[in-house]
Design an enzyme around this catalytic site. Structure first.
Site, PDB file in Angstrom:
ATOM      1  N   GLY A 248     -25.682  70.219  29.660  1.00 49.83           N
ATOM      2  CA  GLY A 248     -26.892  69.744  30.467  1.00 49.83           C
ATOM      3  C   GLY A 248     -27.875  71.290  30.767  1.00 49.83           C
ATOM      4  O   GLY A 248     -29.161  70.616  30.717  1.00 49.83           O
ATOM      5  N   GLU A 291     -19.202  70.508  29.033  1.00 48.03           N
ATOM      6  CA  GLU A 291     -19.678  70.440  28.509  1.00 48.03           C
ATOM      7  C   GLU A 291     -20.645  70.530  27.312  1.00 48.03           C
ATOM      8  O   GLU A 291     -21.797  69.443  27.250  1.00 48.03           O
ATOM      9  CB  GLU A 291     -19.662  68.457  28.425  1.00 48.03           C
ATOM     10  CG  GLU A 291     -17.830  68.302  28.930  1.00 48.03           C
ATOM     11  CD  GLU A 291     -18.232  66.391  29.177  1.00 48.03           C
ATOM     12  OE1 GLU A 291     -18.858  65.787  29.245  1.00 48.03           O
ATOM     13  OE2 GLU A 291     -16.939  66.231  29.586  1.00 48.03           O
ATOM     14  N   PRO A 292     -21.194  71.608  27.557  1.00 48.76           N
ATOM     15  CA  PRO A 292     -23.023  72.287  27.243  1.00 48.76           C
ATOM     16  C   PRO A 292     -22.734  71.703  25.431  1.00 48.76           C
ATOM     17  O   PRO A 292     -21.889  72.098  24.932  1.00 48.76           O
ATOM     18  CB  PRO A 292     -22.751  73.298  27.781  1.00 48.76           C
ATOM     19  CG  PRO A 292     -21.132  74.054  27.274  1.00 48.76           C
ATOM     20  CD  PRO A 292     -20.726  73.155  28.179  1.00 48.76           C
ATOM     21  N   CYS A 365     -44.195  58.090   5.766  1.00 46.24           N
ATOM     22  CA  CYS A 365     -45.443  56.877   5.785  1.00 46.24           C
ATOM     23  C   CYS A 365     -45.732  56.475   7.402  1.00 46.24           C
ATOM     24  O   CYS A 365     -45.762  55.323   6.999  1.00 46.24           O
ATOM     25  CB  CYS A 365     -45.053  56.181   4.667  1.00 46.24           C
ATOM     26  SG  CYS A 365     -44.537  56.469   2.872  1.00 46.24           S
ATOM     27  N   TYR A 393     -29.288  68.384  18.430  1.00 45.74           N
ATOM     28  CA  TYR A 393     -29.407  66.953  18.036  1.00 45.74           C
ATOM     29  C   TYR A 393     -30.671  66.859  17.176  1.00 45.74           C
ATOM     30  O   TYR A 393     -32.308  66.021  17.888  1.00 45.74           O
ATOM     31  CB  TYR A 393     -30.508  66.654  19.322  1.00 45.74           C
ATOM     32  CG  TYR A 393     -29.333  67.089  20.808  1.00 45.74           C
ATOM     33  CD1 TYR A 393     -28.361  65.388  20.798  1.00 45.74           C
ATOM     34  CD2 TYR A 393     -29.660  68.020  22.156  1.00 45.74           C
ATOM     35  CE1 TYR A 393     -27.350  65.799  21.900  1.00 45.74           C
ATOM     36  CE2 TYR A 393     -28.573  67.932  22.375  1.00 45.74           C
ATOM     37  CZ  TYR A 393     -27.257  66.597  22.974  1.00 45.74           C
ATOM     38  OH  TYR A 393     -26.419  66.630  23.622  1.00 45.74           O
TER      39      TYR A 393
HETATM   40  N1  LLP Z   1     -21.886  65.734  28.130  1.00 51.47           N
HETATM   41  C1  LLP Z   1     -21.870  63.971  27.998  1.00 51.47           C
HETATM   42  C2  LLP Z   1     -21.180  63.252  28.540  1.00 51.47           C
HETATM   43  C3  LLP Z   1     -23.050  64.210  27.363  1.00 51.47           C
HETATM   44  O1  LLP Z   1     -23.887  62.587  27.444  1.00 51.47           O
HETATM   45  C4  LLP Z   1     -24.089  65.711  26.892  1.00 51.47           C
HETATM   46  C5  LLP Z   1     -25.321  65.039  26.450  1.00 51.47           C
HETATM   47  C6  LLP Z   1     -23.085  66.148  27.058  1.00 51.47           C
HETATM   48  C7  LLP Z   1     -22.228  66.358  27.840  1.00 51.47           C
HETATM   49  C8  LLP Z   1     -24.159  67.247  26.585  1.00 51.47           C
HETATM   50  O2  LLP Z   1     -25.529  67.860  27.179  1.00 51.47           O
HETATM   51  P1  LLP Z   1     -26.386  68.889  26.622  1.00 51.47           P
HETATM   52  O3  LLP Z   1     -25.174  69.954  27.274  1.00 51.47           O
HETATM   53  O4  LLP Z   1     -26.521  68.922  25.140  1.00 51.47           O
HETATM   54  O5  LLP Z   1     -27.282  68.926  27.390  1.00 51.47           O
HETATM   55  N2  LLP Z   1     -30.007  63.192  22.183  1.00 51.47           N
HETATM   56  C9  LLP Z   1     -30.935  64.068  22.985  1.00 51.47           C
HETATM   57  C10 LLP Z   1     -29.929  64.595  24.105  1.00 51.47           C
HETATM   58  C11 LLP Z   1     -29.264  62.948  24.301  1.00 51.47           C
HETATM   59  C12 LLP Z   1     -27.886  64.174  25.424  1.00 51.47           C
HETATM   60  C13 LLP Z   1     -26.612  62.981  25.573  1.00 51.47           C
HETATM   61  N3  LLP Z   1     -25.486  63.541  26.009  1.00 51.47           N
HETATM   62  C14 LLP Z   1     -32.259  64.853  22.912  1.00 51.47           C
HETATM   63  O6  LLP Z   1     -32.556  64.762  21.144  1.00 51.47           O
HETATM   64  O7  LLP Z   1     -32.398  65.847  23.642  1.00 51.47           O
END
Ligand code: LLP
Length: 434
Positions: A248, A291-292, A365, A393
């Site tokens: 996150g 889980e980054p 388009c 992403y």
């Molecule tokens: N762990 C779990 C269970 C998750 O669902 C996620 C992200 C992460 C870890 C990693 O989170 P991060 O560190 O990347 O914030 N498609 C969206 C982001 C969706 C994130 C979903 N879960 C975007 O493009 O912003």
């Protein structure tokens, strides 16, 4: 804003990983995803080291593959010695194809199909992060059938609203993910898990949201999670071995974004968790899992586009110039989905003042405004536009809309470039068709 190894070389061109981005565009074509390998590796090391230093117990980092998972990334993650979080059978397959050790994989997802559960068990994944009671009983059966005891974490909703974009908020009570602590369902699921001979319950998991620029939401969630650890201990006598706080942490898309550094984040989160352990009477320090995704990989990615037509529109209030690039929605759906903003520079004149703004749009388009009102300075047709912070992403969410072949991915490091994913061909577009 220059990120990682980005710098301006003596020809005035943007260089990444010691490679001239104009030369990369020339060699591989555009759009092109360029990954700064040294920066990615450094992020992994710094994130891990920050928590290893601050957290007095054991701490583990799993890279969240959903952010960007191709075989090369899985190999780098494996080499750096951290774990990997996969969220589907497909991600699991990519990881295993790259030779990623199964015991270091966490298997996520709010609806793992029977096939996915079987694949995970057969591969020997280290942990399933079980989302719901339905999955718990399916997994228990499959593990029993396979004659194994599967290690699991249980995903819970701490009931925290992270104040980020609604589509990337996941920890609040009203969510499709996880079992609720508040309603008592989470405790019931823990008891079920503890009673399953084919499951080894290790602890609890939450993920509250993404692109969080400060630590407050994590601290709030941490407190609720530790409270729940204590409740589990009181009501079942079981001390959880693991606490997974998810990912996150946010990144710099714009110069004014100032996310917490890994070090400051580690300090804030550890401090809050230790205080919460004490307050809630948790004496056995759990292993801290995280889980980054985005914070490890986003800033290490840059997308190169070639500027085509420029179009000026005279409006009552201002003159607006469109700069059209040879990609768009298909290689970066985030502006359309989340209103996401990015920074970019003209790769061939990387230090020119950004005193003129453009509406950068794609070639799909429809009105795919990639970046409205983007400060760039002078832009002419044929320029290479380098859009920063596209490592997370983007490629993973790319599509073939308008039958655009998906771009290639190159990794650059110390002046060397290495092709990780070939550009799709037109033939690829019909390969699965009869
Ligand atoms: N762990 C779990 C269970 C998750 O669902 C996620 C992200 C992460 C870890 C990693 O989170 P991060 O560190 O990347 O914030 N498609 C969206 C982001 C969706 C994130 C979903 N879960 C975007 O493009 O912003």
């Amino acid at each position: 804003m220059f990120l990682g190894t980005q710098r301006v070389n003596n020809q005035g061109h943007l260089e990444i990983g010691g490679c001239d981005t104009l030369a990369l565009a020339q060699q591989f074509g555009t759009p092109l995803y360029v990954m700064d390998e040294a920066f990615l590796r450094e992020n992994i090391r710094r994130y891990r080291a920050a928590f290893a230093q601050k957290y007095p117990g054991e701490s583990h980092i799993s890279y969240a593959g959903k952010a960007f998972l191709v075989k090369r990334v899985a190999q780098i993650v494996a080499e750096e010695g951290i774990d990997l979080d996969v969220a589907s059978g497909g991600e699991l397959f990519v990881a295993l194809s790259a030779g990623f050790p199964a015991e270091r994989i966490l298997f996520h997802g709010n609806y793992k199909s029977d096939r996915e559960i079987q694949e995970g068990v057969a591969a020997g994944v280290g942990r399933f992060v079980v989302d719901n009671p339905h999955e718990l009983s399916r997994l228990a059966q499959v593990a029993q059938g396979a004659g194994i005891v599967q290690k699991i974490l249980l995903r819970v909703t701490p009931g925290i609203d992270p104040h980020t974009h609604a589509k990337i908020s996941t920890g609040q009570e009203d969510s499709k993910f996880g079992v609720s602590i508040q309603s008592g369902e989470a405790l019931a699921a823990v008891k079920l898990a503890l009673a399953s001979p084919s499951l080894k319950f290790l602890g609890i998991h939450c993920h509250i949201g993404s692109q969080l620029l400060d630590a407050q939401t994590h601290l709030d969630a941490g407190d609720v999670m530790v409270g729940f650890l204590a409740q589990i201990q009181r009501e079942t006598g079981f001390s959880c071995e693991e606490l997974d706080i998810g990912g996150g942490l946010g990144v710099r898309y714009l110069p004014e974004h100032a996310p917490l550094s890994f070090e400051d984040f580690a300090e804030a989160l550890t401090g809050a968790l230790l205080a919460a352990f004490e307050r809630h009477g948790v004496t056995a320090l759990p292993r801290l899992l995280q889980e980054p995704g985005r914070s490890l990989v986003a800033e290490a990615g840059t997308t190169l586009y070639t500027v085509g037509p420029l179009k000026t529109v005279q409006l009552a209030e201002k003159t607006k110039t469109y700069a059209v690039v040879d990609g768009g929605l298909s290689d970066n759906p985030r502006p359309a989905l989340y209103g996401a903003k990015y920074s970019a520079l003209v790769a061939g004149r990387a230090s020119q003042p950004k005193d003129k703004s453009y509406t950068v749009s794609g070639k799909h388009c429809e009105t795919d405004l990639l970046f409205p009102d983007m400060p760039l300075g002078e832009v002419t047709s044929g320029d290479i536009l380098a859009v920063q912070t596209t490592g997370a992403y983007n490629q993973t969410m790319a599509s073939n809309y308008n039958r655009f072949p998906r771009p290639a991915v190159v990794f650059v490091r110390d002046g060397e470039v290495s092709l990780a994913v070939q550009r799709e061909s037109y033939e690829d577009l019909v390969r699965q068709e009869f």
